[in-house]
Design an enzyme around this catalytic site. Structure first.
Site, short mmCIF file in Angstrom:
data_model
loop_
_atom_site.label_atom_id
_atom_site.label_comp_id
_atom_site.label_asym_id
_atom_site.label_seq_id
_atom_site.Cartn_x
_atom_site.Cartn_y
_atom_site.Cartn_z
N GLU B 49 0.85 -1.11 0.08
CA GLU B 49 0.31 0.41 -0.05
C GLU B 49 0.84 1.00 -0.70
O GLU B 49 1.63 1.25 1.14
CB GLU B 49 -1.13 -0.19 1.40
N ASP B 60 -5.13 11.25 9.45
CA ASP B 60 -3.59 10.69 9.41
C ASP B 60 -3.58 10.84 11.04
O ASP B 60 -3.38 12.22 10.67
CB ASP B 60 -3.05 10.55 8.28
N TYR B 175 -11.75 -3.13 3.71
CA TYR B 175 -9.82 -2.23 4.98
C TYR B 175 -10.77 -2.23 5.81
O TYR B 175 -12.08 -0.60 6.00
CB TYR B 175 -9.99 -1.07 4.20
#
Lengths: 418, 274
Positions: B49, B60, B175
């Protein structure tokens, strides 16, 4: 909404956003999956509140008794006379009649409280106990801390570390009001990074947190919701001008960072074709210097903070830092509805430099006895250019959206410690 | 044709979960980054990834924010990221590569041009954090039409009513974000991960990989019990960071530090027989 007849203004400018949160190309819901269910909940809760007379009555009562509305529509007589002299000096016979919408007289000193009140009442309806906010200059942070104190809610304000340093009095005010101020040290350490950090908080503390956004940006429904709460400015102006002059104003002028005070003034007039509308962005050191905050004039469409709008960025799509003497205009984007109104040609977007804003700031203090915030000083700088070219019966309204107490040290520094 | 289904199926047939390793393209500089990416499969990574660096990575945590900043400072661009993939493909035709990032750089690059260039470079799938199903017209549907997988994140806030919408146009794998929060922050409650994966599997036949907060071989083994894939990111970019010299430059130990961690994670994942 305008009900158009065939062959006559087929579209209203006031119908946006659509069900997907779009104003034409702009707006939308560009957020992480974790936040999506929260945003859908918020939209439902807001729609319900909007149609609930009890919610509207509570808003109205608090606006009157706590915020101090309606704010006056004030005829700025000496500014008008001065600009007529300027006109005469260049051989013109005109000079518009200038009115200030006095939103700097609100509790907490700016228009920000109109929106915060609405969102905090909504948060209470939704049972949220913890409020987070981002702030640049600190005005939205102070307004949020104020309403959280008033309703006994926990308040966390994210503020870029650079802004914490240059806006110390507001940091102190927020702390006095019981808020926790979190300095943000990531990225450029200013408003956009504060918004990133608030979004990171929200994605982490989803269950009981309400994110109180300070401007007409972010994912749908924020741009529409914040606009609705700020429309009290334009609605009052409309009624007050009818009372003062018996007709609508001929032009409106307001400063734009994210654009909440501007859309609040403009929106109720968008479908009145006789009303010219001017938004004023911050040109910093000048558009050609690259150091500015004029997203519409100097940026292009992109996606940030939940919506598509005009952004300052490099050719790779990396967001660039904005620059303005006014911390409140120091943001590399603009509300999506302004992007739409820009492309549709309904609103004319101009820009004023730091120096022009400083000159207007001083003139306003001397002629009217009003120390404006640096944000509306940008709008006033363009009033000073526009008004002398208009006839004497032209009615021009400028939104004096904040007071300048917070800015006196910044201004003193720029003027060499006067 | 995406390499993702083959990889997940082969590992499942071998009775084990797949290891998905995240690094940011261009971190700490383009050359070292290429060396790291090239070394990942040999160290045991099943899927790579690759982060497309962005100035404002809102989902993030600090580790990946810093890694993005390092890459941008070293001159990395979206074009550079695609070039890195193309170079990698010259020597590795098997390992699936998924690009992960935010929409703005892609939007500015131009969606059609990006999809064509990504395919040409040898990209298998995309994860774009700020494109929920509500915005599928933007990139998801064009990506599927171009033959790329579009991998969606499902989260603890994605309830059963919403899951079908999230899964509708998802391909390659799902995911699952194990926490409400940002990357690299909290450590998930691993005892709940298997149940969460099972909930998603009731709605889809796709493999489910789990990430966010998986930092050590022990974590990886715990996740591998219930999931088809284990995603590790922040721990790898933190390993890159701590390997740098005082000026933030790569050292001789940088690539080895990453491969050593990946080897440990891969061993832990493979040891869990299913």
């Amino acid at each position: 909404m305008l009900h158009a007849r065939p062959n006559e203004r087929p579209n209203s400018f006031r119908t946006g956003p659509d069900e997907n949160g779009r104003f034409g190309l702009f707006g939308g819901r560009f957020v992480a999956e974790t936040l999506m269910p929260l945003i859908l909940d918020l939209q439902k809760a807001y729609e319900a509140a909007k149609g609930d007379p009890a919610f509207q009555a509570e808003m109205a009562s608090m606006l009157t008794h706590y915020v101090g509305r309606p704010s006056p529509l004030y005829f700025a007589e000496r500014m008008t006379e001065h600009l007529r002299e300027v006109a005469a000096a260049s051989g013109l016979s005109g000079g518009a009649k200038i009115y200030f919408k006095r939103d700097e007289l609100n509790h907490t000193g700016a228009h920000k409280v109109n929106n915060v009140l609405g969102q905090i009442l909504l948060a209470r309806r939704m049972g949220k106990k913890r409020i987070i906010a981002e702030t640049g200059a600190g005005q939205h942070g102070v307004a949020t801390a104020t309403l959280c104190a008033r309703y006994g809610l926990q308040c966390v304000v994210y503020m870029g570390a650079v802004d914490v340093e240059r806006q110390k009095p507001n940091v102190f005010r927020m702390k006095m009001l019981g808020a926790e101020v979190v300095p943000v040290t990531s990225g450029s350490k200013t408003l956009k990074d504060a918004m990133n950090e608030a979004l990171r908080d929200w994605v982490t503390n989803v269950a009981e947190t309400f994110y109180c956004i300070g401007t007409v940006a972010g994912p749908h429904p924020y741009p529409a919701m914040v606009r609705d709460f700020q429309c009290v400015i334009g609605n009052e102006t409309r009624a007050q001008m009818m009372e003062a002059e018996g007709r609508l104003p001929d032009s409106l002028v307001a400063a734009i960072g994210g654009g909440s005070n501007a859309i609040g003034l403009f929106h109720p007039f968008l479908d009145d074709p006789s009303v010219e509308i001017f938004g004023v962005e911050a040109a910093g050191h000048g558009l050609s210097s690259g150091l500015h905050a004029a997203s519409l004039t100097g940026g292009r469409p992109g996606v940030l903070h939940g919506n598509r709008t005009y952004l300052l960025m490099d050719e790779d799509g990396q967001i660039q830092d904005a620059h303005s003497i006014s911390a409140g205009l120091d943001y590399p984007g603009i509300g999506p509805e302004h992007a739409f109104l820009h492309d549709a040609g309904r609103v004319t977007y101009l820009s004023a430099t730091d120096d022009e804003a400083l000159a207007a700031f001083q003139l306003c203090a001397k002629l009217e006895g009003i120390i404006p915030a640096l944000e509306p000083a940008h709008a006033l700088a363009k009033v000073m250019e526009l008004a002398p070219k208009k006839p004497r019966d032209h009615l021009m309204v400028m939104n004096l959206c904040g007071r300048g107490d917070k800015d006196i040290f910044t201004v003193a520094e720029h003027l060499g410690g006067m | 044709m995406s390499r993702l289904p083959t990889t997940f199926a082969a590992n499942a047939a071998a009775g084990r979960a797949s290891l998905v390793t995240f690094v940011t393209a261009g971190d700490p500089d383009p050359e070292t980054s290429l060396a790291i990416v090239k070394a990942l499969p040999g160290a045991g990574a099943d899927v790579i990834e690759l982060g497309m660096p962005f100035s404002d990575p809102m989902a993030d945590g600090p580790a990946i924010q810093w890694s993005s900043m390092r890459a941008l400072k070293a001159g990395m661009t979206l074009k550079g990221t695609l070039a890195l993939v193309a170079t990698f493909r010259k020597t590795d035709a098997q390992t699936p590569i998924v690009l992960m990032g935010y929409y703005n750089p892609i939007y500015v690059y131009g969606v059609a041009r990006f999809l064509a260039d990504a395919r040409e470079a040898g990209v298998d799938g995309l994860i774009v954090v700020d494109l929920p199903p509500e915005e599928d017209d933007e990139l998801c549907l064009p990506a599927l039409a171009a033959g790329l997988n579009f991998i969606r994140l499902a989260t603890p806030t994605t309830d059963d009513a919403r899951l079908p919408a999230v899964l509708a146009n998802t391909s390659g794998f799902v995911y699952y974000v194990s926490i409400t929060g940002i990357t690299g922050a909290a450590t998930p409650d691993f005892s709940k991960v298997s149940a969460a994966v099972a909930r998603i599997k009731r709605h889809t036949a796709l493999p489910v990989a789990v990430g966010f907060g998986v930092k050590t071989p022990e974590h990886a083994a715990a996740v591998a019990q219930g999931a088809d894939g284990v995603v590790v990111g922040s721990a790898l970019v933190e390993t890159i960071r701590t390997s740098l010299d005082g000026a933030g430059k790569a050292t001789e130990g940088t690539v080895a530090a990453v491969t050593s961690l990946v080897r440990g994670l891969a061993d832990a994942v493979k040891a869990v027989r299913k």
